[in-house]
Design a protein around this motif. Structure first.
Motif, PDB file in Angstrom:
ATOM      1  N   LEU A  54       0.630  -1.320   0.052  1.00  0.00           N
ATOM      2  CA  LEU A  54       0.091   0.059   0.056  1.00  0.00           C
ATOM      3  C   LEU A  54       0.757   1.441   0.127  1.00  0.00           C
ATOM      4  O   LEU A  54       0.292   2.489  -0.159  1.00  0.00           O
ATOM      5  CB  LEU A  54      -0.875   0.004   1.063  1.00  0.00           C
ATOM      6  CG  LEU A  54      -2.184  -1.159   1.361  1.00  0.00           C
ATOM      7  CD1 LEU A  54      -2.775  -1.018   2.752  1.00  0.00           C
ATOM      8  CD2 LEU A  54      -3.071  -1.108   0.061  1.00  0.00           C
ATOM      9  N   ALA A  55       2.059   1.010   0.404  1.00  0.00           N
ATOM     10  CA  ALA A  55       3.109   2.382   0.455  1.00  0.00           C
ATOM     11  C   ALA A  55       3.218   2.744  -0.772  1.00  0.00           C
ATOM     12  O   ALA A  55       3.550   2.356  -1.800  1.00  0.00           O
ATOM     13  CB  ALA A  55       4.297   1.981   1.062  1.00  0.00           C
ATOM     14  N   ARG A  56       3.066   4.253  -1.027  1.00  0.00           N
ATOM     15  CA  ARG A  56       3.167   4.877  -2.257  1.00  0.00           C
ATOM     16  C   ARG A  56       4.500   5.656  -2.653  1.00  0.00           C
ATOM     17  O   ARG A  56       4.551   6.293  -3.706  1.00  0.00           O
ATOM     18  CB  ARG A  56       2.045   5.935  -2.343  1.00  0.00           C
ATOM     19  CG  ARG A  56       0.550   5.415  -2.536  1.00  0.00           C
ATOM     20  CD  ARG A  56      -0.320   6.315  -2.211  1.00  0.00           C
ATOM     21  NE  ARG A  56      -0.373   6.750  -0.628  1.00  0.00           N
ATOM     22  CZ  ARG A  56      -1.523   7.007   0.091  1.00  0.00           C
ATOM     23  NH1 ARG A  56      -2.733   7.087  -0.539  1.00  0.00           N
ATOM     24  NH2 ARG A  56      -1.375   7.085   1.452  1.00  0.00           N
ATOM     25  N   ASN A  57       5.185   5.666  -1.791  1.00  0.00           N
ATOM     26  CA  ASN A  57       6.569   6.372  -1.806  1.00  0.00           C
ATOM     27  C   ASN A  57       7.472   5.837  -0.842  1.00  0.00           C
ATOM     28  O   ASN A  57       7.096   5.216   0.132  1.00  0.00           O
ATOM     29  CB  ASN A  57       6.507   7.808  -1.588  1.00  0.00           C
ATOM     30  CG  ASN A  57       5.556   8.307  -0.445  1.00  0.00           C
ATOM     31  OD1 ASN A  57       6.236   7.794   0.794  1.00  0.00           O
ATOM     32  ND2 ASN A  57       4.595   9.072  -0.547  1.00  0.00           N
ATOM     33  N   ALA A  58       8.925   6.189  -0.941  1.00  0.00           N
ATOM     34  CA  ALA A  58       9.961   5.713   0.111  1.00  0.00           C
ATOM     35  C   ALA A  58       9.520   6.062   1.367  1.00  0.00           C
ATOM     36  O   ALA A  58       9.968   5.223   2.398  1.00  0.00           O
ATOM     37  CB  ALA A  58      11.217   6.526  -0.329  1.00  0.00           C
ATOM     38  N   GLU A  59       8.974   7.263   1.848  1.00  0.00           N
ATOM     39  CA  GLU A  59       8.623   7.617   3.206  1.00  0.00           C
ATOM     40  C   GLU A  59       7.682   6.826   3.843  1.00  0.00           C
ATOM     41  O   GLU A  59       7.591   6.371   4.837  1.00  0.00           O
ATOM     42  CB  GLU A  59       8.054   9.047   3.055  1.00  0.00           C
ATOM     43  CG  GLU A  59       7.732   9.615   4.583  1.00  0.00           C
ATOM     44  CD  GLU A  59       7.068  10.869   4.520  1.00  0.00           C
ATOM     45  OE1 GLU A  59       5.923  11.018   5.142  1.00  0.00           O
ATOM     46  OE2 GLU A  59       7.510  12.074   4.122  1.00  0.00           O
ATOM     47  N   GLU A  60       6.719   6.299   2.908  1.00  0.00           N
ATOM     48  CA  GLU A  60       5.674   5.434   3.600  1.00  0.00           C
ATOM     49  C   GLU A  60       6.326   3.988   3.658  1.00  0.00           C
ATOM     50  O   GLU A  60       5.797   3.437   4.721  1.00  0.00           O
ATOM     51  CB  GLU A  60       4.318   5.334   2.578  1.00  0.00           C
ATOM     52  CG  GLU A  60       3.668   6.741   2.656  1.00  0.00           C
ATOM     53  CD  GLU A  60       2.211   6.832   1.795  1.00  0.00           C
ATOM     54  OE1 GLU A  60       2.299   5.757   1.076  1.00  0.00           O
ATOM     55  OE2 GLU A  60       1.331   7.612   2.036  1.00  0.00           O
TER      56      GLU A  60
END
Length: 647
Positions: free
Chosen positions: A514-520
């Motif tokens: 579900l994470a959409r970017n490196a931060e998530e």
């Protein structure tokens, strides 16, 4: 003063009333001793706490090697239980269908006898003979005349009596009582296979008896552990349970109620499962009052002591709200009933079995929630236990590290979502702060290593307390709907399935998807795969009115992050994280706080150290905060929100 003269005088005086009284006293003392010995050592088993510890240590030394030994699985249970509450007596007659679900032939069957159930009146397995009977450690081994082939079936029949007669040295039986009996399957019937519940857990006691100080769970990397589930490897079964009790009591067991009759001073009810249940069940009987309502075809029931009606409506409302949420987000509910059944406060917990949820009187039934600042734990616990009908009684996890993440943590998350929709997101801080403070307090008393959530080893402060914070944070950042859709997919994959069982890696991988970017992606790793401690602090806040009538607040915050190992040693870590910053007209967490008090709440990327933010609102704020709703594992949640000073 010499002994001989004094003895002569004593004998002379003993010929009167004093001697008679002394003789009577000696007879009473001796008779009492004989009576107590008969009751504690004859009718019952005399066992001190030291004896019990020694027996547990001996059990592990002799039988730990059998923990993963292959055994048949139960596929169907048919049970008749005659309960006599006033006599503290029970007789259970059972017929179990057994099947070999392993890949090879089975030679032996290992059976653990019920607690207090040393009166095994009959026990036989078709095609097998008794090989060994260890009465001290309550373990029997049967050997098949011919090994049971893979896929082959057999039957087990037994009659067990549980009966407290007279005085027990270890205290009265608080499970089978005159009014409020609550017994589980392991207290009524033999269970298949050796498990660790019979072994010592305390490291000090383990070392005393020459055992390793730690008896750890199978590691997350142990693929063989996927073949067992953590509920004592309970199998999916069909059930047919007939429970008879006194006529003035109500019998309750898992299953659809198909008959209920009272005759000759006895009340007999039959319960038959309409969906697969785990061989992990309970029975209850008491003089109950009953209140019911229907929720989309499901009969919701609360069985309660007539003297404890205070929160029955609250519990029914919790069931109704939770059932709507769980059906909409996780999938179908498997029964046409959901029951809360009160039991006496000899213990203080609630537990979930198939559609039936025993609930102690002192964690909800007697709670006083009339004050506005009361935490509604009755609703929370009821929602949590109903969630277990999905996370345990549809999906059951493997017996290895992380197993309780899939059961207890997901039940916590589900209940929190119910609470969020019932009370509003702005009210949830009080629940999260309770969970955070409980987690932080418990870390210091850890006897083993603290584990990340994905490797939790049945450690309640991790899978309950930290788990609530972790999953609430992830749904807040990744989206509640997206998280629930992912959970629904995992549940559909494992619903009522046997080995290989679900694992925490399924959930961790699901969140990473579900994470959409490196931060998530980093947030998922920090939350589930590491022990991450944040230090978030609001240092100062000043507000002034601008010429255009708006209010400008200058807020200085401090933010840091560290990774901890299992012993609590911390290593500073780089921080680059979106964190909520808020301005409020009342302090978050107070009973009167609500959405109307939120003047501004936005996310800002924070890095390590101190930083200053300039915020503008139409109304003058009274409080300012960083992570004001306590979603992160922050080492001190009390310094997140401060009062705003006017310049």
């Amino acid at each position: 003063t010499r002994f001989a003269p004094r003895l002569r005088y004593a004998m002379a005086r003993a010929r009167g009333g004093a001697g008679l009284m002394a003789l009577v006293g000696l007879v009473i003392m001796g008779g009492t001793g004989v009576c107590l010995y008969h009751q504690m050592n004859g009718l019952n088993v005399y066992e001190t706490a030291l004896d019990a510890d020694r027996h547990r240590a001996e059990f592990e030394k002799q039988y730990l090697a059998l923990e993963n030994a292959p055994d048949p699985s139960v596929s169907a249970i048919r049970l008749t239980i005659d309960l006599y509450p006033k006599e503290h007596r029970l007789v259970a007659t059972g017929h179990y269908a057994l099947i070999n679900r392993t890949a090879g032939p089975l030679r032996d069957v290992h059976l653990v006898m019920p607690e207090h159930g040393r009166d095994i009146l009959m026990l036989q397995i078709d095609g097998a003979k008794l090989l060994a009977d260890d009465d001290v450690h309550q373990l029997r081994t049967y050997r098949f005349d011919h090994p049971l082939a893979p896929g082959a079936a057999t039957t087990m029949a037994f009659t067990v009596r549980r009966w407290q007669r007279g005085i027990s040295a270890t205290g009265d039986d608080t499970r089978l009582v005159a009014n409020g009996t609550f017994l589980t399957n392991s207290e009524i019937a033999p269970t298949l296979g050796v498990n660790r519940s019979m072994m010592l857990a305390d490291p000090v006691k383990r070392r005393k008896y020459g055992l390793p100080s730690e008896l750890r769970m199978a590691r997350l990397e142990d693929q063989a552990a996927l073949s067992r589930n953590y509920l004592s490897n309970a199998a999916w079964v069909s059930s047919d349970i007939t429970l008879a009790t006194d006529a003035d009591q109500t019998p309750v067991a898992p299953g659809h109620l198909v008959s209920d009759a009272t005759r000759d001073g006895r009340r007999t009810a039959r319960f038959v499962s309409t969906a697969p249940i785990l061989d992990f069940w309970s029975i209850q009987s008491a003089r109950y009052a009953l209140k019911q309502q229907t929720s989309d075809g499901v009969q919701l029931s609360v069985y309660y002591d007539p003297a404890h009606p205070y929160n029955v409506d609250r519990m029914l409302a919790a069931f109704d709200n939770a059932l709507h949420y769980y059906r909409a987000n996780f999938g179908p509910y498997q029964f046409d009933y959901a029951r809360i059944i009160e039991f006496p406060a000899y213990q203080s917990y609630a537990q979930s079995f198939a559609g039936t949820m025993p609930y102690s009187e002192d964690i909800g039934f007697l709670g006083d929630f009339r004050k506005a600042d009361s935490i509604d734990y009755a609703t929370y616990v009821a929602s949590h236990e109903l969630a277990h009908q999905y996370w345990a009684h549809q999906l059951v996890s493997a017996d290895r590290q992380g197993g309780t993440l899939m059961v207890e943590t997901l039940a916590q998350y589900s209940a929190l979502m119910v609470m969020k929709h019932r009370y509003g997101e702005d009210k949830i801080r009080r629940f999260l702060q309770y969970e955070l403070d409980s987690y932080l307090r418990s870390r210091g008393s850890e006897r083993l290593d603290e584990q990340p959530l994905e490797r939790v080893e049945n450690q309640g402060y991790i899978h309950y307390r930290k788990g609530s914070l972790a999953l609430y944070l992830l749904q807040d950042r990744l989206g509640e709907g997206r998280v629930n859709a992912m959970l629904r997919t995992i549940l559909a994959k494992y619903r009522f399935k046997g080995a290989p069982f679900a694992s925490s890696t399924d959930l961790v991988d699901g969140f990473h998807s579900l994470a959409r970017n490196a931060e998530e992606q980093q947030l998922v790793s920090d939350t589930l795969e590491r022990i991450t401690i944040y230090d978030l602090k609001a240092q100062q806040a000043h507000v002034r009115r601008l010429p255009n009538g708006l209010w400008q607040t200058v807020l200085t915050v401090h933010a840091d992050k560290a990774y901890a190992d299992g012993k609590g040693r911390e290593t500073p870590a780089s921080l680059h994280q979106n964190v909520d910053i808020g301005l409020f007209s009342a302090r978050p967490g107070k009973a009167e706080f609500g959405a109307a008090n939120v003047l501004l709440r936005n996310r800002y990327v924070l890095t390590g150290g101190a930083q200053t933010l300039t915020l503008t609102t139409q109304t003058k704020p009274a409080f300012a905060g960083i992570d004001p709703y306590n979603m992160f594992v922050d080492r001190n949640s009390n310094d997140n929100v401060i009062a705003v000073d006017a310049e």
